[in-house]
Design a protein around this motif. Structure first.
Motif, PDB file in Angstrom:
ATOM      1  N   ARG A 113       0.693  -1.800   0.243  1.00 36.72           N
ATOM      2  CA  ARG A 113       0.151  -0.018   0.233  1.00 36.72           C
ATOM      3  C   ARG A 113       0.853   1.387   0.115  1.00 36.72           C
ATOM      4  N   ALA A 120       1.111   4.438  -3.185  1.00 31.56           N
ATOM      5  CA  ALA A 120       0.636   5.495  -2.076  1.00 31.56           C
ATOM      6  C   ALA A 120       1.954   6.689  -2.771  1.00 31.56           C
ATOM      7  N   SER A 134      -1.857   1.342  -7.906  1.00 33.36           N
ATOM      8  CA  SER A 134      -2.818   1.195  -7.170  1.00 33.36           C
ATOM      9  C   SER A 134      -2.402  -0.255  -6.378  1.00 33.36           C
TER      10      SER A 134
END
Length: 328
Positions: free
Chosen positions: A50, A54, A59
């Motif tokens: 994640r 970011a 994604s």
């Protein structure tokens, strides 16, 4: 690209998801959080992916589901350009105790992925295989022409995975590649592996325990090299229909590995020896010339460098990781 990583919260799958998200791809990680080892590691794998998404242009999405569930697999495969099929019931010793479960996950789960992929616009399925397909060596290093005579249900399941991938390429024209990993290690690896246990014991002033006489050899492959091998398969069809070894720069005796870690961390400790498990392979050593020829695979991390990287990571994450190692 839209990439599906099955087993995407696991050790190798987590590093793949992190790497692909960092590269700017749209990544979906499918994982059932099987408690083969503490799922806390999987949560850290998810968090790393994640964060990579970011920080870059990619994604990341986590889907909790099981490769044995045809409907879930079908839904995720339908939208994927490339699939990296890492999901499996790991553990040679576990497979001896639960062979049916290993078959259900590793073989039937793989069939679900392949069947869904042939009915979609999937560009390639990359299947995670293992050096366990070889079994007792007739010669070393293992090349891909070496007989497949596995000595565990886990190894047998990986042979079946590979054969189904080959057949789906041959019969249905589905581009598939099987990568035979040789003892992958690195940050966030399973806590019950030899390197993590040696490091933990030495850091706590306890002798590293070797199962057997220590003359067993392993090709320890750093996870970063494995990620690079997989990353290459996003852009080439040179290996479609093939199975290839993904190994290290060299192999090492378990005793020498324990001594190397001991000498780095606690040179005054003596080694201890325990009873060897019959399901464990005596030797693994990869001939990687096929992967080098087809996809330019060249591992760059030596065992000394890799152990140093893992040890540094262990120190930085000791608070949460060490209890998992101690309880494994």
């Amino acid at each position: 690209m839209r990439i599906l990583v099955t087993g995407g919260a696991g050790f190798i799958g987590g590093h793949l998801a992190e790497g692909f998200a960092s590269d700017g791809h749209d990544v979906v990680a499918l994982d059932n959080f099987e408690p083969f080892y503490d799922t806390g590691i999987k949560e850290h794998n998810v968090e790393a992916a994640r964060e990579a998404a970011a920080e870059g242009d990619g994604s990341y999405e986590l889907v909790e589901g099981d490769v044995r569930d045809e409907e879930v697999v079908g839904e995720q495969v339908a939208d994927a350009d490339v699939i990296f099929h890492q999901a499996a019931q790991a553990g040679v010793r576990t497979s001896v105790e639960e062979p049916q479960k290993v078959n259900d996950i590793n073989v039937s789960g793989t069939l679900n992925v392949l069947e869904a992929a042939r009915s979609s616009d999937t560009e390639r399925v990359v299947v995670a295989s293992s050096s366990s397909v070889y079994g007792k060596p007739e010669y070393l290093p293992y090349d891909e022409d070496h007989p497949n005579t596995p000595v565990s249900p886990y190894g047998a399941s990986k042979v079946a995975q590979e054969q189904y991938a080959r057949v789906y390429n041959e019969v249905y024209g589905l581009p598939t590649v099987s990568l035979r990993y040789f003892t992958v290690y690195g940050p966030r690896m399973r806590p019950n592996m030899a390197i993590s246990n040696f490091v933990s014991r030495c850091m706590n002033g306890e002798p590293p325990v070797i199962y057997g006489d220590g003359t067993q050899t392993r090709d320890f492959t750093f996870v970063g090299d494995v990620v690079e091998a997989n990353r290459t398969l996003l852009d080439t069809d040179a290996a479609d229909g093939e199975a290839m070894n993904v190994g290290s720069t060299d192999n090492i005796e378990i005793r020498v590995l324990a001594e190397e870690i001991r000498d780095q961390l606690a040179p005054d400790l003596e080694l201890e020896f325990g009873e060897r498990n019959d399901a464990d392979a005596e030797h693994t050593h990869a001939d990687i010339s096929k992967a080098n020829e087809l996809i330019g695979y060249e591992p760059t991390t030596t065992i000394r460098e890799g152990v140093k990287q893992f040890t540094d990571w262990y120190r930085a994450n000791r608070e949460w990781y060490e209890p998992l190692v101690r309880n494994s």
